[in-house]
Design an enzyme around this catalytic site. Structure first.
Site, short mmCIF file in Angstrom:
data_model
loop_
_atom_site.label_atom_id
_atom_site.label_comp_id
_atom_site.label_asym_id
_atom_site.label_seq_id
_atom_site.Cartn_x
_atom_site.Cartn_y
_atom_site.Cartn_z
N GLU A 13 32.58 47.77 38.47
CA GLU A 13 33.16 47.31 39.73
C GLU A 13 33.29 48.47 40.73
OE1 GLU A 13 37.23 45.29 41.59
OE2 GLU A 13 37.24 46.13 39.56
N GLU A 60 42.57 38.02 42.56
CA GLU A 60 43.15 39.36 42.41
C GLU A 60 43.71 39.79 43.76
OE1 GLU A 60 41.40 42.56 39.84
OE2 GLU A 60 41.34 43.65 41.74
#
Length: 271
Positions: free
Chosen positions: A149, A248
């Site tokens: 990520e 998130e």
């Protein structure tokens, strides 16, 4: 088939003190799946009981950050920490297998203190590629996908090594393993590069997972900000994305008060 939304319980339901309670709260709110960053302070057996009682799937966990007090935030790209990375991967794999979790975020880590990014970039990339190849072989035996990520270095973490989808794509090409994929956190991609439509199209074949939050506040996707999530979700659907959308973000008020945005697009976890 609509995209599936799920709760990141490191961010959502944080008013509850432990992950077992957050799993139950997520299920009560209608989520069928959860993800979390670091569960390792919780007893695995207790988490297994909580998952089964709540009836939720655990879809993603992160590798351990390392020594947080010393400034670590992942180890996969950090020179000299290869042994620590492998130990952390073993721990993550234990939890992933125990929770039937099929995705692991392999955290790259930070540029070492007092090092200049451009001077250590090649060495860190080589370490990252080596560790990702190692992880890919281990995870493939368990049917688990590893994810990398990019995290923005403009606002969130100036020293994080992996900070753009372009850098991540080049690393994935060097790794060359089909079970190592790209985790697209829209918040980070927008801050670092913008150009989301073109980047989503360009890197879609690499994407294994998506996370969302508004920019710049990192609140609910329908809060005030730069991003038109209705358009972005339609783009993902048109591209054929069939994975999860991870929530998130920092709830503007309470978690439950902020969940109305999901109903604008899909029901919680509905297929």
């Amino acid at each position: 088939m609509p995209i599936l939304t799920f709760a990141n319980i490191s961010w959502l339901f944080s008013e509850l003190p432990d992950f077992s309670q957050r799993m139950s709260a997520a299920a009560a709110a209608g989520f069928q799946a959860v993800e979390a960053a670091w569960l390792y302070d919780a007893d695995l057996t207790e988490l297994q009981r909580a998952r089964e009682a709540a009836g939720v799937e655990v879809v993603l966990i992160n590798t351990p950050p390392g020594d947080v007090k010393a400034g670590d935030l992942g180890l996969a790209a950090v020179p000299g920490r290869e042994g620590d990375f492998r130990q952390g991967l073993d721990q993550t794999l234990k939890y992933a297998k125990g929770l039937n979790c099929k995705m692991i975020h392999l955290m790259a880590g930070r540029v070492p203190v007092d090092s200049h990014r451009h001077l250590v970039a090649k060495e860190m990339e080589a370490v990252f590629v080596q560790n990702l190849k190692y992880a890919a072989d281990i995870l493939s035996k368990e049917g688990i996908t590893g994810l990398i990520e990019p995290i923005n270095t403009r606002i969130t973490d100036p020293r994080y090594f992996l900070d753009s989808p372009h850098q991540a794509a080049a690393i994935l090409e060097s790794v060359g393993k089909p079970n190592i994929k790209l985790q697209m956190d829209v918040f980070h991609w927008q801050i670092m590069d913008g150009n989301l439509t073109q980047n989503m199209h360009k890197y879609f074949p690499l994407i294994g997972h998506v996370q969302v939050a508004q920019v710049p506040g990192r609140n609910e996707p329908d809060s005030d900000g730069e991003l038109n999530y209705s358009y972005l979700f339609r783009t993902l659907e048109h591209l054929g994305y069939r994975g999860y959308i991870g929530c998130e973000y920092k709830p503007f008020e309470s978690t439950t008060k902020g969940l109305g945005w999901i109903q604008q697009y899909w029901t919680h976890g509905a297929q």
